[in-house]
Design a protein around this motif. Structure first.
Motif, PDB file in Angstrom:
ATOM      1  N   TYR A 129       0.860  -1.182   0.000  1.00  0.00           N
ATOM      2  CA  TYR A 129       0.000   0.000   0.000  1.00  0.00           C
ATOM      3  C   TYR A 129       0.897   1.233   0.000  1.00  0.00           C
ATOM      4  O   TYR A 129       2.089   1.151   0.303  1.00  0.00           O
ATOM      5  CB  TYR A 129      -0.918   0.020   1.230  1.00  0.00           C
ATOM      6  N   LYS A 141       2.496   3.146 -10.074  1.00  0.00           N
ATOM      7  CA  LYS A 141       1.530   2.170 -10.578  1.00  0.00           C
ATOM      8  C   LYS A 141       2.231   0.998 -11.264  1.00  0.00           C
ATOM      9  O   LYS A 141       1.801  -0.153 -11.156  1.00  0.00           O
ATOM     10  CB  LYS A 141       0.560   2.848 -11.541  1.00  0.00           C
ATOM     11  N   ASN A 254      -8.782   3.179  -4.117  1.00  0.00           N
ATOM     12  CA  ASN A 254      -7.924   2.148  -3.523  1.00  0.00           C
ATOM     13  C   ASN A 254      -8.565   1.542  -2.280  1.00  0.00           C
ATOM     14  O   ASN A 254      -8.534   0.324  -2.080  1.00  0.00           O
ATOM     15  CB  ASN A 254      -6.561   2.730  -3.149  1.00  0.00           C
TER      16      ASN A 254
END
Length: 289
Positions: A129, A141, A254
């Protein structure tokens, strides 16, 4: 400032972050960036890992309550989230104590929804995370699943270096670490770093904390608070804040992907709001503003 990344490798949790300091105006434009050798955005306190992103003064407030964090980190972090909401301050903190949680606030603005995460919010059930501006970059990413916690951050910093060598912004790049950007220069340097996969708010050295790292002592926490205080004073004297943006919509997506609501519907314990520690921390924040 910043990209703060969490990785879980078996039972070993690691949090890494960069060392960039950013001054931002009220419109969200970065006015100056430089890299600090002494500022740590991550900490291990009482065998618990913490990582920070957002408004510098909230991390300063967290570390200045070092003893209270050891006694009851839930209470301290819940108070920080609640007073951040009252003062429309944006910040996020990761905490790993065997479970990963995010404590955060981002006010609703410019069409973005609110983030309000407390100890009542769901655990983040994931092995990787990140928080901070850098998680919105192409490099994060692309490399977010890398086993090494530092890899996404290093890739972002590498992309920034390539951007700063571009002829179109070479003159602006000379100001990095030295002088202020104009609003137009700020947009140009942000756009070029972003285009190449980087994030102008991320830079410098990568620091890593893990389960086996030594705990931050009260003396070190006090030193960090002084560093943060000096940064905030410098920023305030220039009419800006020491912070980096949190891209709320991406963060909310997310969280939703992990089954976590971006807004805790319960809120913090009403009794905590009446407590002496709440009153003290709220007064301390007021003295910072």
């Amino acid at each position: 400032m910043t990209t703060t990344v969490f990785r879980l490798d078996g039972r070993t949790g690691r949090i890494g972050s960069d060392s960039r300091v950013s001054f931002v105006d009220r419109y969200g434009n970065v006015t100056k960036v430089f890299d600090s050798e002494n500022y740590f955005k991550i900490a291990k306190i009482d065998d618990v890992l913490y990582g920070f992103a957002g408004a510098n003064l909230m991390y300063r407030l967290f570390l200045s309550n070092y003893k209270n964090v050891i006694n009851n980190s839930d209470s301290v972090l819940d108070i920080l989230v609640d007073i951040a909401k009252k003062n429309k301050i944006e910040f996020a903190m990761l905490r790993f104590n065997g479970e990963l949680r995010e404590f955060a606030h981002s006010p609703p603005r410019n069409g973005e929804n609110e983030i309000f995460l407390t100890s009542n919010s769901e655990v983040l059930k994931t092995q990787h995370y990140a928080i901070g501006s850098g998680k919105n970059s192409k490099c994060y990413k692309k490399f977010r699943l890398s086993k090494a916690v530092q890899t996404p951050i290093l890739k972002i910093i590498g992309a920034n270096r390539k951007a700063l060598n571009k002829t179109t912004i070479k003159e602006i790049a000379k100001k990095v670490g030295k002088s202020k950007f104009t609003a137009d220069e700020s947009r140009k340097i942000w756009n070029e770093c972003n285009r190449l996969g980087g994030d102008i708010f991320t830079g410098g050295e990568v620091r890593i904390m893990e389960n086996e790292t030594s705990n931050m002592t009260a003396a070190i926490a006090k030193d960090q608070v002084k560093i943060l205080e000096d940064l905030d004073k410098t920023a305030k004297s220039n009419g800006v804040v020491c912070a980096s943006p949190i891209y709320a919509e991406m963060e909310i997506q997310n969280l939703n992907n992990l089954g976590v609501s971006a807004v805790d519907p319960i809120g913090i314990n009403p009794e905590l709001k009446k407590s002496k520690i709440y009153e003290e921390i709220a007064a301390e924040l007021k003295s910072f503003l």
